[in-house]
Design a protein around this motif. Structure first.
Motif, PDB file in Angstrom:
ATOM      1  N   CYS A 162       0.801  -1.234   0.000  1.00 14.84           N
ATOM      2  CA  CYS A 162       0.000   0.000   0.000  1.00 14.84           C
ATOM      3  C   CYS A 162       0.829   1.277   0.000  1.00 14.84           C
ATOM      4  O   CYS A 162       0.338   2.317  -0.396  1.00 14.84           O
ATOM      5  CB  CYS A 162      -0.903   0.020   1.230  1.00 14.84           C
ATOM      6  SG  CYS A 162      -2.039  -1.348   1.263  1.00 14.84           S
ATOM      7  N   ARG A 163       2.063   1.190   0.465  1.00 14.09           N
ATOM      8  CA  ARG A 163       2.860   2.395   0.669  1.00 14.09           C
ATOM      9  C   ARG A 163       3.603   2.887  -0.561  1.00 14.09           C
ATOM     10  O   ARG A 163       4.464   3.739  -0.464  1.00 14.09           O
ATOM     11  CB  ARG A 163       3.869   2.155   1.788  1.00 14.09           C
ATOM     12  CG  ARG A 163       3.585   3.023   2.974  1.00 14.09           C
ATOM     13  CD  ARG A 163       4.497   2.773   4.103  1.00 14.09           C
ATOM     14  NE  ARG A 163       5.854   3.175   3.837  1.00 14.09           N
ATOM     15  CZ  ARG A 163       6.881   2.829   4.572  1.00 14.09           C
ATOM     16  NH1 ARG A 163       6.707   2.056   5.605  1.00 14.09           N
ATOM     17  NH2 ARG A 163       8.077   3.232   4.276  1.00 14.09           N
ATOM     18  N   VAL A 164       3.261   2.408  -1.728  1.00 19.35           N
ATOM     19  CA  VAL A 164       3.942   2.857  -2.933  1.00 19.35           C
ATOM     20  C   VAL A 164       3.464   4.267  -3.302  1.00 19.35           C
ATOM     21  O   VAL A 164       2.349   4.666  -2.971  1.00 19.35           O
ATOM     22  CB  VAL A 164       3.725   1.893  -4.120  1.00 19.35           C
ATOM     23  CG1 VAL A 164       4.322   0.543  -3.825  1.00 19.35           C
ATOM     24  CG2 VAL A 164       2.272   1.781  -4.479  1.00 19.35           C
ATOM     25  N   GLU A 165       4.333   4.990  -3.982  1.00 14.13           N
ATOM     26  CA  GLU A 165       4.006   6.348  -4.409  1.00 14.13           C
ATOM     27  C   GLU A 165       2.745   6.335  -5.276  1.00 14.13           C
ATOM     28  O   GLU A 165       2.588   5.495  -6.142  1.00 14.13           O
ATOM     29  CB  GLU A 165       5.181   6.948  -5.199  1.00 14.13           C
ATOM     30  CG  GLU A 165       5.064   8.430  -5.400  1.00 14.13           C
ATOM     31  CD  GLU A 165       5.016   9.223  -4.096  1.00 14.13           C
ATOM     32  OE1 GLU A 165       4.209  10.165  -4.033  1.00 14.13           O
ATOM     33  OE2 GLU A 165       5.765   8.907  -3.153  1.00 14.13           O
ATOM     34  N   GLY A 166       1.825   7.249  -4.996  1.00 13.68           N
ATOM     35  CA  GLY A 166       0.592   7.342  -5.763  1.00 13.68           C
ATOM     36  C   GLY A 166      -0.554   6.534  -5.188  1.00 13.68           C
ATOM     37  O   GLY A 166      -1.643   6.519  -5.728  1.00 13.68           O
ATOM     38  N   CYS A 167      -0.307   5.846  -4.098  1.00 11.30           N
ATOM     39  CA  CYS A 167      -1.381   5.072  -3.475  1.00 11.30           C
ATOM     40  C   CYS A 167      -1.586   5.589  -2.048  1.00 11.30           C
ATOM     41  O   CYS A 167      -2.243   6.597  -1.857  1.00 11.30           O
ATOM     42  CB  CYS A 167      -1.056   3.578  -3.511  1.00 11.30           C
ATOM     43  SG  CYS A 167      -2.517   2.542  -3.266  1.00 11.30           S
ATOM     44  N   SER A 206      -5.352   5.447   6.336  1.00 11.31           N
ATOM     45  CA  SER A 206      -6.652   5.351   5.666  1.00 11.31           C
ATOM     46  C   SER A 206      -6.810   4.054   4.880  1.00 11.31           C
ATOM     47  O   SER A 206      -7.920   3.532   4.742  1.00 11.31           O
ATOM     48  CB  SER A 206      -6.821   6.554   4.737  1.00 11.31           C
ATOM     49  OG  SER A 206      -8.022   6.487   4.041  1.00 11.31           O
ATOM     50  N   ALA A 207      -5.706   3.524   4.366  1.00 11.44           N
ATOM     51  CA  ALA A 207      -5.772   2.276   3.595  1.00 11.44           C
ATOM     52  C   ALA A 207      -6.389   1.153   4.414  1.00 11.44           C
ATOM     53  O   ALA A 207      -7.037   0.264   3.866  1.00 11.44           O
ATOM     54  CB  ALA A 207      -4.370   1.880   3.133  1.00 11.44           C
ATOM     55  N   SER A 225     -10.898  -0.869   2.493  1.00  9.22           N
ATOM     56  CA  SER A 225     -10.064  -0.864   3.694  1.00  9.22           C
ATOM     57  C   SER A 225     -10.516  -1.986   4.629  1.00  9.22           C
ATOM     58  O   SER A 225     -11.650  -2.448   4.557  1.00  9.22           O
ATOM     59  CB  SER A 225     -10.173   0.487   4.422  1.00  9.22           C
ATOM     60  OG  SER A 225     -11.339   0.543   5.206  1.00  9.22           O
ATOM     61  N   CYS A 226      -9.635  -2.413   5.500  1.00  5.92           N
ATOM     62  CA  CYS A 226      -9.968  -3.491   6.451  1.00  5.92           C
ATOM     63  C   CYS A 226     -11.191  -3.111   7.287  1.00  5.92           C
ATOM     64  O   CYS A 226     -12.157  -3.868   7.362  1.00  5.92           O
ATOM     65  CB  CYS A 226      -8.787  -3.753   7.391  1.00  5.92           C
ATOM     66  SG  CYS A 226      -7.252  -4.191   6.561  1.00  5.92           S
TER      67      CYS A 226
END
Length: 139
Positions: free
Chosen positions: A79-84, A101-102, A111-112
């Motif tokens: 989830c922590r990639v740029e743009g996400c 927020s993810a 989201s969970c």
């Protein structure tokens, strides 16, 4: 009668072929637990060891439900990639692009918390995590 059976048979065969190729193209989920840890939390909480269980894998929409930026072809990333969800700041934690927020957005079914909240609303016997401490434990 034969005019109907042949086209129906051909269309059914094509549908089965397409479904089989889509199933074969789907990536295999990790069999081992995936460690999920909030960056920069000062080691306040122990990492969450997430398992891709049959219930997660059976979600309508498949992998792309949670991995919503995945194009269905490339390797699935975290989830922590740029743009996400690359923003890990506490000030922006309720923004859609935040890492927090993810996992914790109550309004996003991807989201969970959002998915578990919707499942609990639809099914009072839902067995998944319902409270913060069901996933988060202090070190």
């Amino acid at each position: 009668m034969r005019r109907i059976i042949v086209p129906v048979f051909v269309l059914t065969a094509l549908f089965c072929l397409l479904a089989a190729s889509a199933a074969l193209a789907a990536p295999e989920a990790p069999k081992d637990p995936v460690e999920m840890k909030y960056p920069d939390d000062g080691n306040k909480y122990a990492p969450i060891m997430f398992m891709h269980t049959d219930k997660h894998l059976g979600v309508a929409g498949g992998c792309a439900t949670c991995h919503h930026k995945w194009d269905g072809k490339a390797e699935i990333t975290g989830c922590r990639v740029e743009g996400c969800h690359s923003d890990t700041s506490r000030e922006m934690k309720r923004e859609p692009t935040s890492y927090d927020s993810a996992f914790h957005s109550k309004d996003a079914k991807m989201s969970c918390v959002g998915c578990h909240t919707a499942n609990l609303k639809d099914n009072p016997d839902f067995k998944g995590p319902k409270k913060c401490n069901d996933c988060h434990s202090k070190k």
